[in-house]
Design a protein around this motif. Structure first.
Motif, PDB file in Angstrom:
ATOM      1  N   THR A  29       4.887 -30.838   3.688  1.00  9.99           N
ATOM      2  CA  THR A  29       4.148 -30.653   2.432  1.00  9.99           C
ATOM      3  C   THR A  29       3.899 -29.175   2.150  1.00  9.99           C
ATOM      4  OG1 THR A  29       3.075 -32.803   2.624  1.00  9.99           O
ATOM      5  CG2 THR A  29       1.988 -31.164   1.221  1.00  9.99           C
ATOM      6  N   PHE A  30       3.628 -28.427   3.208  1.00 12.27           N
ATOM      7  CA  PHE A  30       3.293 -27.016   3.025  1.00 12.27           C
ATOM      8  C   PHE A  30       4.465 -26.085   3.340  1.00 12.27           C
ATOM      9  CE2 PHE A  30      -0.806 -29.107   3.494  1.00 12.27           C
ATOM     10  CZ  PHE A  30      -1.477 -28.605   2.387  1.00 12.27           C
ATOM     11  N   GLY A  31       5.687 -26.645   3.352  1.00  7.45           N
ATOM     12  CA  GLY A  31       6.887 -25.828   3.452  1.00  7.45           C
ATOM     13  C   GLY A  31       7.284 -25.389   4.845  1.00  7.45           C
ATOM     14  N   ASP A  32       6.632 -25.925   5.896  1.00  4.81           N
ATOM     15  CA  ASP A  32       6.999 -25.563   7.274  1.00  4.81           C
ATOM     16  C   ASP A  32       8.081 -26.515   7.777  1.00  4.81           C
ATOM     17  OD1 ASP A  32       5.045 -23.579   7.216  1.00  4.81           O
ATOM     18  OD2 ASP A  32       3.497 -24.945   7.950  1.00  4.81           O
ATOM     19  N   PHE A  33       9.255 -26.432   7.148  1.00  2.35           N
ATOM     20  CA  PHE A  33      10.298 -27.425   7.405  1.00  2.35           C
ATOM     21  C   PHE A  33      10.865 -27.343   8.821  1.00  2.35           C
ATOM     22  CE2 PHE A  33      10.689 -26.605   2.724  1.00  2.35           C
ATOM     23  CZ  PHE A  33      10.094 -27.793   2.328  1.00  2.35           C
ATOM     24  N   ASP A  34      11.008 -26.142   9.349  1.00  2.00           N
ATOM     25  CA  ASP A  34      11.554 -26.002  10.702  1.00  2.00           C
ATOM     26  C   ASP A  34      10.632 -26.650  11.728  1.00  2.00           C
ATOM     27  OD1 ASP A  34      13.756 -24.688   9.740  1.00  2.00           O
ATOM     28  OD2 ASP A  34      12.961 -22.673  10.128  1.00  2.00           O
ATOM     29  N   GLN A  35       9.317 -26.414  11.582  1.00  2.00           N
ATOM     30  CA  GLN A  35       8.354 -27.029  12.490  1.00  2.00           C
ATOM     31  C   GLN A  35       8.368 -28.540  12.349  1.00  2.00           C
ATOM     32  OE1 GLN A  35       4.667 -24.470  11.691  1.00  2.00           O
ATOM     33  NE2 GLN A  35       4.448 -24.929  13.856  1.00  2.00           N
ATOM     34  N   ALA A  36       8.447 -29.009  11.116  1.00  2.00           N
ATOM     35  CA  ALA A  36       8.476 -30.450  10.873  1.00  2.00           C
ATOM     36  C   ALA A  36       9.699 -31.077  11.525  1.00  2.00           C
ATOM     37  CB  ALA A  36       8.480 -30.717   9.370  1.00  2.00           C
ATOM     38  N   GLU A  37      10.852 -30.446  11.352  1.00  2.00           N
ATOM     39  CA  GLU A  37      12.091 -30.980  11.921  1.00  2.00           C
ATOM     40  C   GLU A  37      12.023 -31.015  13.440  1.00  2.00           C
ATOM     41  OE1 GLU A  37      16.926 -30.120  11.881  1.00  2.00           O
ATOM     42  OE2 GLU A  37      15.547 -28.704  10.935  1.00  2.00           O
ATOM     43  N   GLN A  38      11.565 -29.934  14.046  1.00  2.00           N
ATOM     44  CA  GLN A  38      11.485 -29.857  15.502  1.00  2.00           C
ATOM     45  C   GLN A  38      10.544 -30.923  16.061  1.00  2.00           C
ATOM     46  OE1 GLN A  38      10.299 -26.012  16.927  1.00  2.00           O
ATOM     47  NE2 GLN A  38      10.404 -26.566  19.075  1.00  2.00           N
ATOM     48  N   LEU A  39       9.387 -31.067  15.434  1.00  2.00           N
ATOM     49  CA  LEU A  39       8.398 -32.042  15.890  1.00  2.00           C
ATOM     50  C   LEU A  39       8.929 -33.468  15.772  1.00  2.00           C
ATOM     51  CD1 LEU A  39       5.410 -32.553  16.786  1.00  2.00           C
ATOM     52  CD2 LEU A  39       4.872 -32.782  14.357  1.00  2.00           C
ATOM     53  N   LEU A  40       9.528 -33.778  14.634  1.00  2.00           N
ATOM     54  CA  LEU A  40      10.008 -35.137  14.398  1.00  2.00           C
ATOM     55  C   LEU A  40      11.198 -35.483  15.285  1.00  2.00           C
ATOM     56  CD1 LEU A  40       9.666 -35.181  10.510  1.00  2.00           C
ATOM     57  CD2 LEU A  40       8.284 -36.480  12.145  1.00  2.00           C
TER      58      LEU A  40
END
Length: 268
Positions: free
Chosen positions: A176-187
């Motif tokens: 939601t807040f544009g932290d796509f790399d963190q989101a991808e790594q976590l998921l």
């Protein structure tokens, strides 16, 4: 000499041979019976182990259901007694109190109040985090979701469905807040953990993959997003049916991605 002895003592030799045959037959029969007894004992042990395992699984499921019920009851009581009660002007002494203020009031004493009930604290913090995220408030949403995740990892493990549910929400927060790399790594990490376990949480695995597909869409990785969304739809149909909310939501997400690809006919 042996021949002479045999001729002279035919009766004795015959008796010895007969005795030897009887002994050999006895050995064979005893061995066969012993092997059969061993096989029967192993079969009985296997059946007993299977019964114990089945009973243990049933008991674990019952305990998990009881835990979930107790946590849900405690969360509902908290929401009614703390959150909704604060909206009462007689309690807050205000008629214009905002949702953000209600959440802040309710969140203020969560850690202290449920210090001895980590499962309840995690559930409430997860609910608060989702509420803050819905209001577009990153910092308090992240605070409560990360605390909920830490508790559930410690008490339930990395691959428990409740833990994965919080991971999915944090992935949504990052996205939601544009932290796509963190989101991808976590998921991706959570998906790997879920796929290694016994399949207790197929629904959460589908949820995680759906969230990851959203991240790929936001990143412009449309092919990867479409592949994941198709997989989620297929598994959802298999698990819950074609007309259920989960399947319809996944189908809608695929349609949105296809529109990014200008494939409007397929999107329809």
């Amino acid at each position: 000499q042996l021949r002479k002895f045999s001729r002279r003592n035919k009766a004795l030799v015959g008796s010895l041979v007969a005795l030897l045959v009887v002994l050999l037959v006895g050995v064979v029969v005893s061995t066969t019976l012993a092997l059969e007894a061993t096989r029967s004992e192993r079969l009985a042990q296997d059946r007993l182990a299977a019964a114990v395992e089945a009973r243990s699984i049933a008991e674990l499921k019952q305990l998990e259901a009881s835990r979930q019920t107790a946590v849900a009851t405690a969360i509902n009581e908290f929401l009614n007694e703390d959150l909704l009660a604060s909206a009462n002007p007689l309690v807050s002494r205000r008629r214009d109190i905002t949702v953000r203020e209600l959440l802040d009031i309710a969140a203020a004493n969560v850690g202290k109040r449920f210090e001895s009930e980590p499962a309840v604290e995690a559930g409430i913090r997860s609910t608060l985090g989702e509420a803050y995220l819905g209001l577009g408030l990153k910092e308090p949403a992240q605070l409560h979701l990360k605390r909920a995740l830490a508790i559930r990892r410690q008490t339930l493990g990395d691959d428990h469905p409740d833990t994965l549910a919080v991971v999915a929400e944090i992935g949504a927060l990052y996205s939601t807040f544009g932290d796509f790399d963190q989101a991808e790594q976590l998921l991706l990490s959570a998906i790997a953990a879920a796929e290694k376990s016994s399949g207790f949480h197929h629904a959460q695995l589908r949820n995680l993959k759906s969230r990851l597909a959203t991240v790929y869409t936001e990143q412009g990785q449309f092919d990867a997003a479409v592949a994941l969304q198709k997989e989620v739809i297929s598994k959802s149909i298999e698990a819950v049916g074609k007309e259920q909310v989960e399947t319809l939501r996944a189908t809608n997400e695929l349609a949105v991605t296809l529109q990014y690809l200008n494939e409007f006919e397929r999107a329809q």
